[in-house]
Design a protein around this motif. Structure first.
Motif, short mmCIF file in Angstrom:
data_model
loop_
_atom_site.label_atom_id
_atom_site.label_comp_id
_atom_site.label_asym_id
_atom_site.label_seq_id
_atom_site.Cartn_x
_atom_site.Cartn_y
_atom_site.Cartn_z
N ILE A 57 -1.90 -1.23 7.61
CA ILE A 57 -1.25 -2.13 6.71
C ILE A 57 -2.02 -3.46 6.82
N ALA A 58 -2.65 -4.03 7.25
CA ALA A 58 -2.52 -5.65 6.74
C ALA A 58 -3.24 -5.33 5.84
N ILE A 59 -4.53 -4.51 5.98
CA ILE A 59 -5.46 -4.31 4.96
C ILE A 59 -4.88 -4.55 3.15
N GLY A 60 -3.71 -3.60 3.01
CA GLY A 60 -3.13 -3.52 2.14
C GLY A 60 -2.14 -4.66 1.94
N VAL A 61 -1.40 -5.43 2.51
CA VAL A 61 -0.68 -6.99 2.75
C VAL A 61 -1.44 -7.29 2.01
N VAL A 62 -2.95 -7.78 2.85
CA VAL A 62 -3.81 -8.49 2.61
C VAL A 62 -3.84 -9.05 1.11
N ALA A 63 -4.57 -7.35 0.43
CA ALA A 63 -4.84 -6.99 -0.56
C ALA A 63 -3.36 -7.10 -1.86
N GLN A 64 -2.20 -6.50 -1.72
CA GLN A 64 -1.62 -6.95 -2.32
C GLN A 64 -0.81 -8.38 -2.46
N PHE A 65 -1.08 -9.30 -1.39
CA PHE A 65 -0.41 -10.32 -1.72
C PHE A 65 -1.00 -11.42 -1.56
N LEU A 66 -1.98 -11.41 -0.99
CA LEU A 66 -3.12 -12.38 -1.13
C LEU A 66 -4.66 -12.31 -2.57
N LEU A 67 -5.05 -11.45 -2.02
CA LEU A 67 -6.09 -11.48 -2.74
C LEU A 67 -5.56 -10.73 -4.40
N LEU A 68 -4.56 -9.78 -4.47
CA LEU A 68 -4.30 -9.60 -5.71
C LEU A 68 -3.98 -10.53 -6.45
N PRO A 69 -3.06 -12.13 -6.56
CA PRO A 69 -2.98 -12.71 -6.81
C PRO A 69 -3.92 -14.13 -7.72
N ALA A 70 -4.67 -14.03 -6.18
CA ALA A 70 -5.54 -14.89 -6.36
C ALA A 70 -6.73 -14.78 -7.30
N LEU A 71 -7.14 -13.37 -6.52
CA LEU A 71 -7.89 -12.92 -8.44
C LEU A 71 -7.27 -12.77 -9.46
N THR A 72 -6.34 -12.66 -9.78
CA THR A 72 -5.27 -12.01 -11.00
C THR A 72 -5.60 -14.58 -11.50
N PHE A 73 -5.05 -14.61 -10.84
CA PHE A 73 -5.25 -16.56 -11.38
C PHE A 73 -6.81 -16.85 -11.94
N VAL A 74 -7.79 -16.54 -11.50
CA VAL A 74 -9.17 -16.87 -11.08
C VAL A 74 -9.58 -15.70 -12.92
#
Length: 315
Positions: A57-74
């Protein structure tokens, strides 16, 4: 870039998509119904199951709410999109998953229990993390920041709206599922499909009423949405493989990260951004393309599984 597209790209920040007050109210009801349908299929045991699988679950939360917005910004910087298009992409990336991810996970033969648990957790966390993410990444964008200042977006106001749209239907649905499980089971089978059909109808009506703008400007967001959607799906798949999750969990993670509730994003565009052109086009087209791409991936996995089963039986 074609000179005509260059001019249109410049103008997309200045256009507004017309959306009547009655249509906005209908959209709120439809999004609430979608979240209500998700909650009817959610049990308190799903949250307990999530507690028993904290790492996944933590992996999914990190991917959805941290990595995806950050990569989208890039990605918005690499594509050099206009401010409103960038904000639309960031907003969609900040949205929680919908129960389409559960349907696609089931279609692919993935871990549906994990998918349902992640959807429940994701929607609860989105109430608080979505406004923070949107305000943070939007303010960092070189062209999106100016638009945010003009709009004077308040993270607290967005939190209130999201709490109402997500929180109230979610609590009501979980309560009914807890007290009257048979009613919830029947309601989920009816409300889920009808609410998504209604969302498609609202989007279709909105596109029809703004057909000229849609035809003139849709080309600007086609590539951005295509790449963004592929990035989201690949992120879910990649992080699952990198953390050595089994295939059924990988399939669930792919759709939980890759499938976003763009309908909620569209609602926020008209509620807080006055139908800002690029944002509305991104959210509307994402809502269509995301399902097409997700179905294609799910069908590919299903066909691959069927082929393997046939080969084993033949052997």
């Amino acid at each position: 870039m074609n000179p005509t597209l260059t001019v249109l790209a410049t103008d997309v920040d200045n256009i507004r998509i017309a959306f009547e007050e009655g249509s906005l109210t209908t959209l709120k009801i439809v999004i609430g119904a979608i979240l209500f349908g998700i909650a009817l299929d959610t049990r308190l045991s799903d949250f307990a199951a999530a507690v028993r699988r904290p790492v996944v679950i933590a992996i999914g939360v990190v991917a959805q709410f941290l990595l995806l917005p950050a990569l989208t910004f890039v990605l918005t910087l690499l594509l050099d999109v206009r401010g409103s298009v960038a904000l639309g992409m960031i907003l969609v990336a900040c949205c929680p998953p919908g129960n389409v991810s559960n349907i696609l996970t089931h279609r692919a033969g993935g871990d549906v229990a994990l998918s349902v648990s992640m959807t429940a957790i994701g929607n609860v966390l989105a109430i608080f993390l979505m406004p923070i993410n949107m305000a943070f990444w939007g303010s960092l964008h070189p062209t999106g920041d100016a638009l945010l200042r003009d709009i004077d977006l308040s993270a607290l106001d967005m939190l209130t709206e999201i709490s109402f749209v997500i929180g109230v239907p979610f609590v009501a649905g979980i309560t009914i599922a807890r007290l009257w499980p048979r009613v919830a089971a029947v309601g989920h089978r009816i409300i889920g499909p009808l609410s998504f059909l209604a969302l498609g109808g609202v989007i279709l009506i909105g596109v029809t009423n703004n057909w000229g703008i849609f035809v003139d400007y849709i080309g600007i967001v086609l590539l951005a949405v295509f790449l963004h959607d592929a990035l989201a799906l690949l992120l879910g798949y990649g992080i699952a493989r990198a953390t050595r999750l089994p295939l059924p969990s990988t399939q669930a993670m792919t759709f939980e990260v890759g499938i976003r509730n763009a309908g909620l994003g569209l609602l926020l565009v008209f509620t807080y951004f006055d139908g800002l052109g690029g944002m509305a086009l991104v959210a509307a087209w994402w809502g269509i393309w995301d399902i097409i791409a997700g179905l294609a991936v799910a069908q590919w996995w299903r066909a691959r599984s069927t082929r393997r089963t046939s080969e084993l039986e033949a052997a």
